[in-house]
Design a protein around this motif. Structure first.
Motif, mmCIF file in Angstrom:
data_model
loop_
_atom_site.group_PDB
_atom_site.id
_atom_site.type_symbol
_atom_site.label_atom_id
_atom_site.label_comp_id
_atom_site.label_asym_id
_atom_site.label_seq_id
_atom_site.Cartn_x
_atom_site.Cartn_y
_atom_site.Cartn_z
ATOM 1 N N ASP A 545 5.756 -8.633 -33.118
ATOM 2 C CA ASP A 545 4.672 -8.600 -33.418
ATOM 3 C C ASP A 545 3.741 -7.563 -32.346
ATOM 4 O O ASP A 545 2.928 -6.918 -32.961
ATOM 5 C CB ASP A 545 3.848 -9.970 -33.450
ATOM 6 N N VAL A 546 4.289 -7.690 -31.146
ATOM 7 C CA VAL A 546 3.157 -6.988 -30.027
ATOM 8 C C VAL A 546 4.258 -6.383 -29.060
ATOM 9 O O VAL A 546 5.085 -6.963 -28.658
ATOM 10 C CB VAL A 546 2.276 -8.115 -29.334
ATOM 11 N N VAL A 547 3.839 -5.207 -28.724
ATOM 12 C CA VAL A 547 4.667 -4.612 -27.680
ATOM 13 C C VAL A 547 3.880 -4.292 -26.557
ATOM 14 O O VAL A 547 2.695 -3.693 -26.644
ATOM 15 C CB VAL A 547 5.683 -3.500 -28.095
ATOM 16 N N LEU A 548 3.939 -4.732 -25.345
ATOM 17 C CA LEU A 548 3.291 -4.519 -24.032
ATOM 18 C C LEU A 548 3.993 -3.595 -22.997
ATOM 19 O O LEU A 548 5.005 -4.009 -22.769
ATOM 20 C CB LEU A 548 2.772 -5.659 -23.490
ATOM 21 N N GLY A 577 2.507 -2.524 -39.024
ATOM 22 C CA GLY A 577 1.566 -3.752 -38.452
ATOM 23 C C GLY A 577 1.818 -4.173 -37.209
ATOM 24 O O GLY A 577 1.044 -4.986 -36.790
ATOM 25 N N GLY A 578 2.723 -3.613 -36.401
ATOM 26 C CA GLY A 578 3.122 -4.002 -34.909
ATOM 27 C C GLY A 578 1.866 -3.567 -33.942
ATOM 28 O O GLY A 578 1.255 -2.381 -34.124
ATOM 29 N N LEU A 732 -3.996 -7.787 -30.909
ATOM 30 C CA LEU A 732 -3.057 -6.753 -30.997
ATOM 31 C C LEU A 732 -2.122 -7.524 -32.248
ATOM 32 O O LEU A 732 -1.559 -6.467 -33.141
ATOM 33 C CB LEU A 732 -2.124 -6.433 -29.913
ATOM 34 N N VAL A 733 -1.897 -8.818 -32.227
ATOM 35 C CA VAL A 733 -0.978 -9.104 -33.523
ATOM 36 C C VAL A 733 -1.596 -9.382 -34.831
ATOM 37 O O VAL A 733 -0.891 -9.386 -35.735
ATOM 38 C CB VAL A 733 -0.715 -10.858 -32.905
ATOM 39 N N GLU A 734 -2.952 -9.235 -34.868
ATOM 40 C CA GLU A 734 -3.682 -9.173 -36.278
ATOM 41 C C GLU A 734 -3.075 -8.062 -37.198
ATOM 42 O O GLU A 734 -2.963 -8.698 -38.090
ATOM 43 C CB GLU A 734 -5.174 -9.104 -35.896
ATOM 44 N N GLY A 735 -2.678 -7.154 -36.772
ATOM 45 C CA GLY A 735 -2.231 -6.111 -37.726
ATOM 46 C C GLY A 735 -1.035 -6.650 -38.456
ATOM 47 O O GLY A 735 -0.847 -6.274 -39.847
#
Length: 930
Positions: A545-548, A577-578, A732-735
């Protein structure tokens, strides 16, 4: 009668005779002298004629010739018929209706004297009015008054002139203009008699004295013929020619003007009369039927909705005065309002201008003028998306007036979207109303147990003695999502940043963390889910879902199948969406942003960088030993990444207290649609440090500084450092949580809009194949989250030179949680795809509702100051009839002359002249004259 058709003269026109070429001044005497000289000359010549013609015959012939000369002189003078019509010039009566939010308040009228005018106006006892389940709002009360007795008040106003309806709040808008109302009245006996007499002779005699010419000529003819018969004189029979001609034409003229005297009509031979060209006019008889308006008058007027954000009385007065130009006269301005002027313009100065322009202002005051007592749920706020089994806060703002020292019960209900009823009671609290005119914030904490969309409503039990039925309930919609978000953390080295954030995210139950520390070669990676290889392909990244990215080393990203770059894979990840966060560092950022395999990430990030050469130069020259403070963008304090408290002042205080930073990456500026949240001042201007990209399909964040671990010094156990990183990941995960948005995204700039404000938004749309949409126009709908029924529809227009980009706007109207939706054609025939914007709130305007009582002194001042030649005045709702009567009747009549109708240009005149000359010629031949 004289060759002029009655149809050429408008009905009701007045008629006059005119000599169009008549001489002026001394020319009149010259003309008379010339005519007399001609007559004398004619008689002189005939006197000297041979003696074979008897003297009386010569006199008659001289008279005929003189008559011809007189007729020719008359033709030269240009006899004409002139008619003139009267036209009524109607003034304008302006009815201005208050369209501001305070007009939606429902007054309870606790004071009997205050209720008395209202009860009298609507014809309802005071006890029955208060006993109503739902009290009428001020707008509804006005609508009842204007509709009373089949809109009689509106009709009466419209009899004074054209009726112009204006809605006003912070602006004024003309809604409609109605014509003057002319009521149909039953005919009196005198009117019936007058019409009966007029109908008997529709084509009235223009020159009624002609009938006396007929009588005199006929009598003279009869006498001459009688004498000629008795004496046997042919000479006397010849003398009878002149009166015979006069009698014939007088009779013809008379019968044409008076067809009822025609012999065929008198003998009731109507058929022969019609063949002879005579019309038969029936006598007028009134029909026994009710009077009918022609055309029918629509007395209903456009009603306001109460969507205005504020009230500007000065603006509506000046708007009306602007319309009183170009010959348009305003008879009066009827102002229907509660008088809550909350704009900077001077309403008394505007009233003075109305007085100078002779426009009286008649005010109908609506509302309760007594001291307010009310309690309202002003707003309810919560995060748009929360996690299942994770506590979150719901904050309710309670406003009160006139209840100092009292308490009220406030309840929180949860209801899943689609369910009916109030829902489940979550919690009830008592709020103490400490201030006479103040507000209290209540915080509810709740842990959701199910996924889905839920409505959280806050209700307040109001006291019986409230003077205004305010807002007893407000709500917000929250989406509860799955337990955990899958997060990939990639770091180029084991910095303090990496170590602390990795531990924080691993401990959070809502996050499933996978780490890839690039300096670890032969040891297992950290995190909840262990990795054996760095996810590089589109398919591998799609699992997260998210990349940091914490200052990653570009060395591990040199890969590709068929030349595919890793930056292309990360772009696809965001497009689907990520969420992506990039935090550059002093070790690898220069190479990462300039090497071919990774520099493409700049196209995804919400900031713009300088050219690679200049960027690398600035990066290498960045110093590490000069501390700098963080500048917070106050306009963006409500952004989820910054928010530490519901109070903006406390959030600002927290950020100002953060310890100084020592390094930042040289970004130039934010991109279009992005928001700079933190920045620093440099010698080259403001440098963006924390920037959030547009809330489109995938969220992006740029954090251009190193050392957020220093923020752990502030607060208890690093609470603000922890909160920043947790809410950043959740943002960030909302997308991804918004679902599959591969076809595009809808960008709504703000989280909240006051009712009546414009919602300007943009959309990026794609075809099923991923290409930019090429449609010129795309339909969109505005909805409440809880209801699929559209509140409004609009058409998005393509942005020039930007394929796939569209823009449009709505007007925020309905309070509650709103969203914008766009329906696109799917990949298969008949299939559709619905895109949704993020949720946003539409709230009522506090400036209108904080002080909602009737401001009678202001309205009375306006009415008094506008009084000039015509008096203004203030009226209560039960004095609507008096107000209508006070509107001055300023209609005027304008006389419009018609084009003259020449009377000499007729065949009859030529015939008369020819006849007279023929008679003269015959007589001269008879008596052997030259």
């Amino acid at each position: 009668m004289i060759g002029v058709s009655p149809e050429r003269i408008p009905e009701g026109a007045s008629r006059d005779f005119l000599w169009t070429h008549a001489p002026q001044s001394w020319g009149v005497f010259v003309m008379i002298a010339a005519v007399l000289a001609a007559a004398l000359g004619i008689f002189y010549l005939y006197r000297r004629e041979i003696s074979s013609c008897p003297r009386p015959v010569r006199i008659v012939l001289a008279g005929l010739r003189t008559l011809v000369v007189v007729l020719l002189v008359a033709v030269a003078l240009g006899p004409a018929l002139v008619y003139s019509t009267r036209h009524r010039v109607d003034p304008v009566v302006v009815v201005a209706l208050d369209d501001s939010a305070s007009m939606k308040l429902a007054d309870k009228y606790l004071d009997d004297e205050a209720l008395k005018p209202v009860a009298e106006a609507i014809g309802m006892p005071a006890s029955q009015y208060r006993a109503q389940t739902k009290l009428p709002t001020r707008l509804e009360l006005i609508e009842q008054l204007l509709a009373k007795n089949e809109h009689q008040a509106v009709r009466d106003l419209a009899t004074k002139g054209k009726l112009r309806v204006v809605h006003f709040s912070d602006r004024a808008e003309i809604k409609e203009t109605k014509p003057r109302y002319v009521p149909a009245a039953a005919e009196t006996a005198d009117e019936i008699a007058a019409k009966a007499a007029a109908s008997a002779d529709e084509r009235a005699v223009l020159f009624p004295n002609l009938k006396w010419v007929f009588y005199a000529s006929t009598l003279l003819l009869a006498l001459l013929l009688a004498v000629a018969y008795l004496r046997g004189s042919a000479l006397l029979a010849l003398f009878a020619a002149a009166p015979a001609v006069a009698a014939f034409f007088s009779l013809a003229i008379f019968l044409e003007s008076n067809p009822r005297w025609h012999p065929l009509v008198l003998l009731e031979l109507d058929g022969l009369a019609k063949l002879a060209g005579h019309e038969i006019t029936e006598p007028y008889t009134p029909e026994e039927k009710p009077a009918v308006e022609e055309p029918p008058f629509d007395a209903t007027i456009a009603q306001p909705t109460g969507a205005g954000r504020s009230t500007n009385l000065a603006r509506v007065i000046r708007k009306v005065l602007e319309g009183a130009t170009g010959g348009v006269e305003v008879a009066a301005l009827v102002l229907v309002t509660d008088g809550q002027h909350n704009a900077a313009e001077d309403y008394l100065a505007a009233a003075d201008e109305a007085s100078e322009r002779r426009v009286p202002i008649l005010v109908l005051g609506v509302g309760d003028a007594s001291r307010e007592r009310r309690i309202d749920v002003a707003s309810v706020r919560a995060n748009e998306r929360v996690w299942r089994n994770d506590p979150f806060e719901i904050k309710a703002l309670i406003q009160s007036k006139g209840y100092q020292g009292r308490a009220a019960k406030v309840q929180l209900y949860e209801r899943e979207i689609g369910e009916t009823g109030d829902g489940k009671l979550i919690e009830a609290k008592d709020v103490s109303l400490s201030a006479d005119d103040g507000q209290e914030t209540l915080v509810f904490k709740h842990t959701p147990q199910r996924e889905g969309d839920f409505n959280y409503s806050v209700k307040i039990e109001t006291a019986d003695d409230v003077s205004v039925e305010g807002r007893r309930e407000a709500s917000t919609v929250v989406t509860v999502v799955r337990d955990q978000a899958k997060v990939l953390l990639v770091a180029g080295s084991p910095t303090w940043e990496y170590r602390i954030v990795q531990v924080l995210l691993t401990r959070d139950k809502t996050i499933d963390l996978s780490c890839w520390l690039q300096t670890i070669k032969d040891m297992p990676q950290e995190g909840d889910t262990k990795l054996e290889a760095l996810p590089l392909s589109k398919e591998d990244l799609a699992k997260y879902d998210v990349v940091l990215l914490f200052d990653p080393d570009p060395a591990d990203f040199r890969f590709g199948t068929g030349g595919t770059k890793w930056s292309d894979a990360i772009k696809s990840f965001v497009d689907n969406g990520g969420g992506l966060l990039y935090m550059p560092g002093p070790k690898h950022a220069g190479k990462f942003m300039t090497e071919e395999s990774t520099s493409g990430i700049a196209g995804v990030l919400p900031v713009r960088f300088d050219e690679p050469g200049n960027l690398l130069k600035d990066y290498l020259s960045e110093k590490f030993n000069e501390p700098f403070s963080l500048d917070v963008t106050k306009a963006n304090l409500d952004h989820p990444l910054l928010r530490f408290d519901a109070d903006d002042a406390k959030t600002t205080q927290r950020w100002n207290a953060m310890p100084p930073m020592f390094w930042s990456f040289p970004a130039l500026e934010e991109k279009r649609g992005s928001k700079t949240l933190l920045s620093r001042t440099t010698g080259r201007g403001d440098r963006p440090l924390l920037v959030a990209g547009p809330p489109t399909t995938g969220r992006t964040v740029y954090l251009g500084l190193n050392g957020t671990w220093r923020w752990r010094r502030l607060g208890k156990d690093g609470e603000f450092f922890n909160r920043f990183w947790i809410q950043t990941v959740r943002y960030l995960v909302e997308g991804r949580l918004m679902g599959s948005q591969q076809r595009g995204s809808i960008l709504v700039p703000n989280d909240e809009y006051p009712a009546g404000e414009k919602i300007k938004f943009t959309a990026t749309l794609r075809t099923p194949q991923g290409d930019p949409l090429a449609e010129v126009q795309v339909p969109a709908e505005l909805r409440l989250v809880e209801d699929k029924t559209p509140l409004a529809r609009t058409t998005l227009k393509a942005v020039a030179d930007k394929p796939g980009e569209y823009e449009g706007e709505f007007t925020a109207a309905v309070q509650g949680t709103n969203r914008i939706t766009i329906e696109l054609a799917g990949a298969k025939p008949g299939e559709t795809v619905e895109l949704k914007s993020r949720n946003f709130r539409v709230e009522s305007v506090d400036i209108e509702l904080r002080n909602g009582r009737l401001n009678k002194p202001v309205l009375a001042d306006i009415a008094e100051r506008s009084s000039g030649q015509y008096k203004g005045g203030y009226f209560d709702v039960n004095q609507l009839t008096n107000l209508v009567a006070a509107v001055p009747n300023r209609g005027t009549e304008k006389v419009v002359p018609g084009r003259p109708i020449d009377l000499w240009d007729t065949n009859r005149l030529i015939f008369i002249l020819a006849l007279l000359l023929t008679i003269e010629w015959g007589a001269r031949k008879r008596f052997k004259l030259m």
